[in-house]
Write a protein that holds these residues in place. Structure first.
Motif, PDB file in Angstrom:
ATOM      1  N   GLY A 193      -2.481  -2.655   1.125  1.00  0.00           N
ATOM      2  CA  GLY A 193      -1.965  -1.617   2.010  1.00  0.00           C
ATOM      3  C   GLY A 193      -3.016  -1.048   2.929  1.00  0.00           C
ATOM      4  N   HIS A 194      -4.230  -0.889   2.444  1.00  0.00           N
ATOM      5  CA  HIS A 194      -5.299  -0.280   3.236  1.00  0.00           C
ATOM      6  C   HIS A 194      -5.845  -1.238   4.276  1.00  0.00           C
ATOM      7  CE1 HIS A 194      -9.433   1.598   3.752  1.00  0.00           C
ATOM      8  NE2 HIS A 194      -8.606   2.564   4.066  1.00  0.00           N
ATOM      9  N   CYS A 241      -2.567 -15.720   5.033  1.00  0.00           N
ATOM     10  CA  CYS A 241      -1.395 -15.438   4.202  1.00  0.00           C
ATOM     11  C   CYS A 241      -1.764 -14.326   3.228  1.00  0.00           C
ATOM     12  CB  CYS A 241      -0.964 -16.688   3.438  1.00  0.00           C
ATOM     13  SG  CYS A 241       0.548 -16.477   2.471  1.00  0.00           S
ATOM     14  N   THR A 242      -1.061 -13.183   3.336  1.00  0.00           N
ATOM     15  CA  THR A 242      -1.363 -12.036   2.479  1.00  0.00           C
ATOM     16  C   THR A 242      -0.076 -11.392   1.986  1.00  0.00           C
ATOM     17  OG1 THR A 242      -1.501 -10.619   4.439  1.00  0.00           O
ATOM     18  CG2 THR A 242      -3.564 -11.515   3.596  1.00  0.00           C
ATOM     19  N   PRO A 243      -0.124 -10.769   0.812  1.00  0.00           N
ATOM     20  CA  PRO A 243       1.054 -10.064   0.280  1.00  0.00           C
ATOM     21  C   PRO A 243       1.068  -8.605   0.720  1.00  0.00           C
ATOM     22  CG  PRO A 243      -0.617 -10.151  -1.397  1.00  0.00           C
ATOM     23  CD  PRO A 243      -1.196 -10.842  -0.191  1.00  0.00           C
ATOM     24  N   PHE A 244       2.182  -7.930   0.491  1.00  0.00           N
ATOM     25  CA  PHE A 244       2.287  -6.495   0.697  1.00  0.00           C
ATOM     26  C   PHE A 244       3.455  -5.989  -0.134  1.00  0.00           C
ATOM     27  CE2 PHE A 244       4.882  -8.505   3.958  1.00  0.00           C
ATOM     28  CZ  PHE A 244       6.073  -7.789   3.910  1.00  0.00           C
ATOM     29  N   VAL A 245       3.518  -4.675  -0.326  1.00  0.00           N
ATOM     30  CA  VAL A 245       4.638  -4.057  -1.036  1.00  0.00           C
ATOM     31  C   VAL A 245       4.974  -2.739  -0.348  1.00  0.00           C
ATOM     32  CG1 VAL A 245       4.047  -5.025  -3.290  1.00  0.00           C
ATOM     33  CG2 VAL A 245       3.153  -2.780  -2.646  1.00  0.00           C
ATOM     34  N   ASN A 246       6.142  -2.176  -0.681  1.00  0.00           N
ATOM     35  CA  ASN A 246       6.391  -0.757  -0.444  1.00  0.00           C
ATOM     36  C   ASN A 246       7.052  -0.192  -1.688  1.00  0.00           C
ATOM     37  OD1 ASN A 246       9.134  -1.337  -0.347  1.00  0.00           O
ATOM     38  ND2 ASN A 246       9.284  -1.178   1.881  1.00  0.00           N
ATOM     39  N   ASP A 247       7.460   1.033  -1.632  1.00  0.00           N
ATOM     40  CA  ASP A 247       8.001   1.672  -2.845  1.00  0.00           C
ATOM     41  C   ASP A 247       9.477   1.389  -3.076  1.00  0.00           C
ATOM     42  OD1 ASP A 247       5.618   2.743  -3.627  1.00  0.00           O
ATOM     43  OD2 ASP A 247       5.896   4.633  -2.571  1.00  0.00           O
ATOM     44  N   LYS A 263      -0.266   3.133   8.697  1.00  0.00           N
ATOM     45  CA  LYS A 263      -1.156   2.376   7.817  1.00  0.00           C
ATOM     46  C   LYS A 263      -1.421   3.160   6.538  1.00  0.00           C
ATOM     47  CE  LYS A 263      -5.635   2.183   7.820  1.00  0.00           C
ATOM     48  NZ  LYS A 263      -6.945   2.091   7.486  1.00  0.00           N
ATOM     49  N   VAL A 264      -1.390   2.471   5.422  1.00  0.00           N
ATOM     50  CA  VAL A 264      -1.620   3.134   4.143  1.00  0.00           C
ATOM     51  C   VAL A 264      -3.066   3.614   4.057  1.00  0.00           C
ATOM     52  CG1 VAL A 264      -1.745   2.818   1.642  1.00  0.00           C
ATOM     53  CG2 VAL A 264       0.174   1.858   2.924  1.00  0.00           C
ATOM     54  N   VAL A 265      -3.239   4.877   3.719  1.00  0.00           N
ATOM     55  CA  VAL A 265      -4.553   5.463   3.471  1.00  0.00           C
ATOM     56  C   VAL A 265      -4.759   5.655   1.978  1.00  0.00           C
ATOM     57  CG1 VAL A 265      -6.017   7.486   3.839  1.00  0.00           C
ATOM     58  CG2 VAL A 265      -4.632   6.589   5.721  1.00  0.00           C
ATOM     59  N   VAL A 267       0.589   6.787   0.708  1.00  0.00           N
ATOM     60  CA  VAL A 267       0.619   7.766   1.794  1.00  0.00           C
ATOM     61  C   VAL A 267      -0.053   7.164   3.024  1.00  0.00           C
ATOM     62  CG1 VAL A 267      -0.038  10.088   2.521  1.00  0.00           C
ATOM     63  CG2 VAL A 267       0.524   9.635   0.120  1.00  0.00           C
ATOM     64  N   THR A 268       0.613   7.287   4.178  1.00  0.00           N
ATOM     65  CA  THR A 268       0.125   6.653   5.397  1.00  0.00           C
ATOM     66  C   THR A 268      -0.564   7.650   6.319  1.00  0.00           C
ATOM     67  OG1 THR A 268       2.133   7.018   6.689  1.00  0.00           O
ATOM     68  CG2 THR A 268       2.074   5.062   5.264  1.00  0.00           C
ATOM     69  N   ASP A 269      -1.249   7.103   7.325  1.00  0.00           N
ATOM     70  CA  ASP A 269      -1.918   7.961   8.301  1.00  0.00           C
ATOM     71  C   ASP A 269      -0.926   8.775   9.113  1.00  0.00           C
ATOM     72  OD1 ASP A 269      -0.884   5.755   9.624  1.00  0.00           O
ATOM     73  OD2 ASP A 269      -2.696   5.314  10.746  1.00  0.00           O
TER      74      ASP A 269
END
Length: 940
Positions: free
Chosen positions: A622-623, A758-764, A880-882, A888-890
Motif C-alpha cells: 500500500g505504501h 507484477c505486484t499485489p494489493f488489497v483494500n478493506d 496513497k496509503v500512508v 489510512v491514505t494521504d
C-alpha cells in the motif's frame, strides 16, 4: 502436498513467545495459533527489545503463514532435476540427501575440498549456523562458507576488531535514553529499524534537549527527527569524519586524558587529518562549513554521544575505513564506555550477530576466533575433535560466486538466501549458478529467483516452525520457538545439514554431529565461548526460556554486561584501543560523462529483502505499490521525463527499464532504487533478448579490501528516456486462494517484454461471501505489441475470458480493452472487478482507482471501452496509503487536517485520535509529522 487448515476443529487457541525474523532489532513476538495454523501475532510486552511494539512488517507476520500462502509459496517436499534445465521431480528425503552427498563426495575427491562452497544466511538460527560451519570447516575441510551477512555487516566486524579489538557493539538500546547527542549516519533508521526509531522518538519527546544529527545523501524519513541534517555526497563519509576530527583538534574538543590512558596511534591520525581542512571537506562532501562545524561541535561537546550506523557505512568499497573513522571520533572524544555513548552498529538481519558468533564467515572461527591465527585454529580443532582446521582463507560471498563463474568451485550449497536477487552484479551470479555442476538450494519458499537454478531443492522450516536462538544488535540472545509443526515434509535447517554431514562422514569413528536437539548444538557453541570476549558459559537455555540475555555472561554471573569498556580496558594485547589512520578514497566507480548518476539502493518501509515473505502480503504494497527509480525533479526536467515515464538505467554491468518517480529526498545527479525489486517483481528483456534481472543487474561487485563487503550504495549509471510504442495495464481482484498462483503464472510472462512488473494489493472490502480479496497489478511495455495469444492468456489468468466481459479491439490502432463488472447484491451498484488496457493506457489512473477503491462504476461502463485519459465523471481517489495498519491514505489525512486547529503537536494528536494512523506500529509517524508540519505552514 500437505494442506494446513486455517482452524483445526475443536482446537484451543495457543500463544507462543518467539522472535521476529526481520531486522536486527530482535523484537519479541507472541504467536497466536489454533491447531496447525498461525492465526495472529502481537508484540511481546516483556521483551526488552520492543516491549510489545511491532513495525508494519512484524505486525503482519501471521498473514504470510496462512494456509493459502503456504500451499502456493512454500517448498513442501524435496525436488530434483534429472538433468540441468529439466523439470523438477518430487523425491524422498533419503534419495535427495544420498544424491547430494554422493555428488559432493565425487567433486571433493576429484577436485579437492575447496571445489565446493556453502552460502548461508543471517536469517538462519545460531544452531543452524553452527552445524553448517562445522560441516564445512571441520568435516569437509574447506573454509568456503560465507553468508549474506557479508553483504550487510562485515565492514562493521572488521571496523570493531581493528579499533576496539573485538567484534562487539559496545552500546545498548537503553543508551538512547541517556544520550545527549544521537549521531545517525548511513542509516535510514526510520525504515530499516522502525522499533528502534520509536525509541529515539520517545527519547526526544522526554528530553527536548537531546540533539539528533543525521548524515546521509538522501533526506529520508529519518531526517524528520533531526536537529541537523548533513547531506553529504555518496561515499564521502571518511572525509566527513576526518574533517570533524580536524575541527575537534582545532577547537580543543578532544579528550586528551582518555587518549593518553586508553588508546594508541593518535599521532598518526592527527598527522593524517591535518590536511582535512573545512575547505577540502566541504568541497569533497558537498556540504556547508556551518553544517560541518555544528556536526563536530555536537558530537564532541555533548556529555554523551551515541552514533548509530548501518549499510551506508558498511556497503562500500571503503566500508572498513568508514567504520574506523567514525570510531576514531568516539575514541578521540572519550565518547565510549559510559551511558549514552559509543559507536553502535545496527545489524541488518535477525541473526547476523549469531552467525558472526559461531564463525559463520569465510575468515572466522567459532567465538570470534580468527582463521588466520594458528592458536585459534588449534583450539577449534580440539573442541571439534578433528586433526586440524584448514588454514587457507575461504572465498567470501562475491569471491565465491566469481569462483563458481570461473569454474573453480564446482558445487554450491545455498541455504535460506536468494543470491539470484540479492547479490550484486547479477550477470556474474547467474553465470556462476549456471556453470556450477551442482547447486543445492535449502529454502522455505518456492518462489525465489534462485529456485530456477537449483538442481536439488530441499524444503526447510521457517518462522513459527523453528526452535533455537538469535542474537540482536545489542548482543541480546533470544529464543525462537515453534508455534506450529512443519508443513509438508519441511525439515529444520540444522537437521538437513546434519543428515547430509553424516552421509559424508567416514565410517568407524565417532560422529562430529551428535546432536538431537537445538539445545545440544547450543551447548557446544557455549563451550566454545569460554574465556572469549563473548563468553556465555554462565547462560543456559533455561535462562533464555525465562528472558533474553546479553553477552558476555561468564560462568558465576547472573546478568550479562549491558555496555562494554566502562573500565577503559579493551580486548587488545595491551588493553588499549587503536586509532586507525585511513585516508579518504573515492568510490570504486566514480561518475563520469558516460555514467553521470550515482545509484544507491536501500530499504522500503514495509518490505523485507527479496520479499519472499512480505511479497505475499498485499497490504504491505500500500505504501509503495510498484518498482520505481527515484530522481531529483531538476534532473528529470533536464532529461524531459515525467513521473511514470519509463527510463532505461544502465551501468557497466547491465541495464533495466523502470518507471521514474520524482523525489525531493535526493540531491542532483543521485538516483535511488529499493533493493527489494528483483526479477520476481520487475523484469524485462534487452534489445539483444537478454533477461534483465531487477536492480542488482546494475550494482557493482567492487568491495572493501578489508571486509570484502560490496559497494551497494554507489554505482555509476546513465538514465535515458525509454519510449515504448506499446504498453499494457491489467488489474484484477482475485480470490485469495488463487492470487498467488495467478501471480506466479503472470511472472512467467514478464521476461517476454522489454519492461514488466507484477505486484499485489488489497483494500478493506470483502467479496460477496465475506472473504478478503487480493488484487494483482500487471504492467508491461515493449517496442511492438505481442501477438493476440499472449494477451488472451493474460485475460484468462485475470478472469477476463468469460462471456460477461465487455470488450473493444482495434487491430489497426493496436488497441485492446476488456472489463468485467459485477453488480453488488446489497447496493445494486456495478463495480469493476478486472480490466485490461492494451496499446493505449492513458486511462490507467482513473480506471485503476475505480477498481482499487471499489467505486460504483455504472456511470463509466461505456467510458471503460473508450478508455480516454479523462473520465466522463470525476473519479475521487482514496489516495496513497500512508498508514498500513489502519489503511489510512494521504487524502484522508489532508482532509482531516484541514479541520484541525492548534500547534503541530495538537494537530498530530487530533489526527491520530480521529483516524488512528500512527497509533499502532508507528512506522508512518515521520511521514505524518512531515504532512502536519507542511499543512501548518501552508495555513500560516
Amino acid at each position: 502436498m500437505t494442506v494446513i487448515p486455517i482452524h483445526a476443529a475443536g482446537a484451543a487457541p495457543v500463544e507462543t513467545r518467539s522472535t521476529c525474523p526481520y531486522c536486527g532489532v530482535g523484537c519479541g513476538v507472541v504467536i497466536q495459533s489454533t491447531g496447525a495454523q498461525i492465526t495472529g501475532v502481537r508484540g511481546d510486552p516483556d521483551h526488552p527489545a520492543n516491549y510489545g511494539r511491532l513495525c508494519s512488517k512484524g505486525s503482519t507476520l501471521h498473514l504470510s503463514a496462512t494456509a493459502d500462502v503456504t500451499q502456493q509459496t512454500r517448498l513442501l517436499f524435496p525436488q530434483q532435476r534429472a538433468e540441468r534445465g529439466g523439470h523438477l521431480q518430487r523425491v524422498t528425503w533419503d534419495a535427495a540427501l544420498d544424491h547430494a552427498s554422493s555428488t559432493f563426495a565425487r567433486i571433493i575427491q576429484e577436485h579437492g575440498p575447496d571445489a565446493v562452497g556453502f552460502y548461508v544466511s543471517g536469517q538462519l538460527l545460531t544452531e543452524d549456523y553452527y552445524v553448517f560451519n562445522k560441516l564445512a570447516k571441520g568435516l569437509i575441510g574447506t573454509n568456503n562458507i560465507d553468508t549474506n551477512s557479508r553483504l550487510c555487516m562485515s565492514s562493521a566486524v572488521v571496523g570493531y576488531k581493528k579499533t576496539l579489538g573485538a567484534d562487539a557493539p559496545p552500546a545498548c538500546y537503553d543508551d538512547i535514553n541517556h544520550a545527549q547527542t544521537v549521531f545517525i549516519v548511513g542509516s535510514n533508521t526510520a525504515y530499516a529499524h522502525p522499533i528502534l526509531f520509536r525509541r529515539i522518538e520517545d527519547a526526544k519527546k522526554s528530553n527536548p534537549a537531546l540533539k539528533i544529527v543525521f548524515c546521509d545523501p538522501r533526506k529520508t524519513d529519518t531526517a524528520e527527527i533531526a536537529d541537523l541534517y548533513v547531506p553529504l555526497q555518496p561515499g564521502t563519509d571518511v572525509m566527513l569524519f576526518n574533517g570533524m576530527l580536524h575541527l575537534m583538534l582545532w577547537e580543543g574538543w578532544t579528550d586528551a586524558a582518555f587518549i593518553a590512558a586508553h588508546t594508541n596511534g593518535f599521532d598518526a591520525l592527527k598527522a593524517l587529518v591535518r590536511d582535512c581542512t573545512p575547505d577540502v571537506v566541504t568541497q569533497t562532501c558537498g556540504i556547508s562549513k556551518e553544517a560541518l562545524f555544528e556536526a563536530a561541535r555536537l558530537f564532541a561537546t555533548s556529555k554523551a554521544t551515541l552514533s548509530l550506523y548501518c549499510q551506508g557505512l558498511n556497503q562500500s568499497s571503503s566500508g572498513t575505513a568508514k567504520n574506523t573513522a567514525l570510531i576514531n571520533l568516539h575514541l578521540a572524544t572519550g565518547q565510549i564506555g559510559k551511558p549514552g555513548a559509543g559507536p553502535f552498529s545496527l545489524t541488518g538481519q535477525p541473526n547476523a550477530m549469531g552467525g558472526r558468533e559461531v564463525g559463520g564467515l569465510a575468515n572466522l572461527l567459532s567465538a570470534h576466533r580468527d582463521l588466520s591465527n594458528p592458536a585459534h585454529r588449534a583450539e577449534v580443532a580440539a573442541l571439534w575433535g578433528v586433526d586440524e582446521v584448514p588454514s587457507t582463507s575461504g572465498k567470501t560471498a562475491v569471491e565465491m560466486f566469481q569462483a563458481a563463474a570461473d569454474g573453480e568451485i564446482k558445487a554450491l550449497w545455498i541455504a535460506c538466501t536468494n543470491p539470484a536477487q540479492s547479490m550484486p552484479n547479477q550477470a556474474t551470479v547467474r553465470r556462476a549458478l549456471q556453470r556450477a555442476e551442482f547447486v543445492v538450494l535449502q529454502e522455505a519458499f518456492a518462489t525465489t529467483a534462485t529456485c530456477a537454478y537449483a538442481d536439488l531443492l530441499l524444503p526447510a522450516t521457517t518462522w513459527g516452525e523453528k526452535e533455537g536462538t538469535v542474537t540482536n544488535s545489542e548482543r541480546c540472545i533470544s529464543r525462537v520457538r515453534a508455534a506450529v509443526s512443519a508443513p509438508g515434509q519441511a525439515r529444520h535447517d540444522w537437521q538437513i545439514a546434519l543428515d547430509f554431514a553424516k552421509r559424508l562422514e567416514p565410517t568407524g569413528r565417532p560422529t562430529l554431529f551428535p546432536y538431537a536437539t537445538p539445545e545440544s548444538i547450543w551447548l557446544e557453541h557455549r563451550e566454545s565461548t569460554r574465556g572469549r570476549d563473548l563468553d556465555i558459559t554462565g547462560m543456559s537455555y533455561a535462562m533464555l526460556e525465562a528472558a533474553p540475555q546479553q553477552w558476555p555472561l561468564p560462568g558465576g554471573q547472573t546478568l550479562g554486561k549491558v555496555r562494554l569498556y566502562e573500565d577503559g580496558v579493551f580486548p587488545t594485547p595491551d588493553g588499549r584501543a587503536r586509532f586507525c589512520a585511513t585516508a579518504y578514497k573515492p568510490v570504486a566507480e566514480p561518475r563520469e560523462s558516460r555514467f553521470p548518476f550515482s545509484l544507491s539502493t536501500g530499504r522500503l518501509r514495509d518490505q523485507w529483502h527479496g520479499m519472499s515473505r512480505t511479497g505475499t502480503i498485499g497490504r504491505l504494497f500500500g505504501h509503495v505499490a510498484e518498482p520505481a527509480l527515484q530522481m531529483h525533479p531538476q534532473d528529470m526536467s533536464r532529461r524531459q521525463v515525467a513521473d511514470g515515464d519509463l527510463v532505461q538505467v544502465t551501468s557497466k554491468r547491465g541495464s533495466i527499464v523502470v518507471p521514474v518517480q520524482a523525489s525531493a529526498e535526493l540531491g542532483l545527479n543521485h538516483v535511488f532504487m529499493a533493493m527489494h525489486w528483483g526479477e520476481e517483481f520487475l523484469s524485462g528483456q534487452s534489445a539483444q533478448g537478454q533477461r534483465m534481472a531487477g536492480v542488482n543487474a546494475l550494482t557493482t561487485s567492487a568491495y572493501c579490501p578489508d571486509s570484502k563487503q560490496p559497494e551497494f550504495k554507489h554505482a555509476a549509471v546513465k538514465v535515458i528516456k525509454s519510449p515504448m510504442d506499446w504498453s499494457l495495464l491489467a488489474v484484477a481482484w482475485l480470490p485469495n486462494a488463487a492470487a498467488l498462483t495467478t501471480r506466479t503464472q503472470l511472472q512467467a510472462l514478464m521476461a517476454q517484454f522489454a519492461f514488466a512488473s507484477c505486484t499485489p494489493f488489497v483494500n478493506d472490502a470483502l467479496d460477496a461471501g465475506g472473504m478478503p480479496r487480493t488484487g494483482l497489478l500487471f504492467r508491461a511495455a515493449d517496442h511492438t505489441a505481442p501477438n493476440d495469444a499472449v494477451l488472451e492468456h493474460i485475460e484468462t489468468l485475470l478472469h477476463l475470458g468469460g462471456p460477461e466481459v465487455v470488450r473493444y479491439a482495434d487491430k489497426k490502432k493496436g488497441q485492446r480493452r476488456a472489463a468485467l463488472l459485477q453488480r453488488d447484491a446489497t447496493t445494486g451498484d456495478a463495480r469493476l472487478q478486472a480490466f485490461l488496457l492494451s496499446g493505449d493506457t492513458s486511462a490507467q489512473s482513473w480506471v485503476t482507482t475505480l477498481l482499487k477503491d471499489g467505486l460504483a462504476a455504472q456511470a463509466y461502463s461505456r467510458a471503460l471501452l473508450v478508455a480516454s485519459a479523462k473520465p466522463p465523471v470525476a473519479v475521487a481517489s482514496r489516495g496513497k496509503v500512508v498508514c498500513t495498519c489502519f489503511n489510512v491514505t494521504d487524502v484522508q489525512i489532508d482532509t482531516h487536517l484541514a479541520t484541525c486547529g492548534g500547534d503541530i503537536n495538537a494537530r498530530l494528536a487530533d489526527l491520530q485520535d480521529a483516524l488512528k494512523c500512527g497509533t499502532n506500529c508507528g512506522s508512518c509517524l515521520p511521514e505524518l509529522r512531515r504532512t502536519v508540519q507542511a499543512t501548518s505552514m501552508a495555513i500560516a
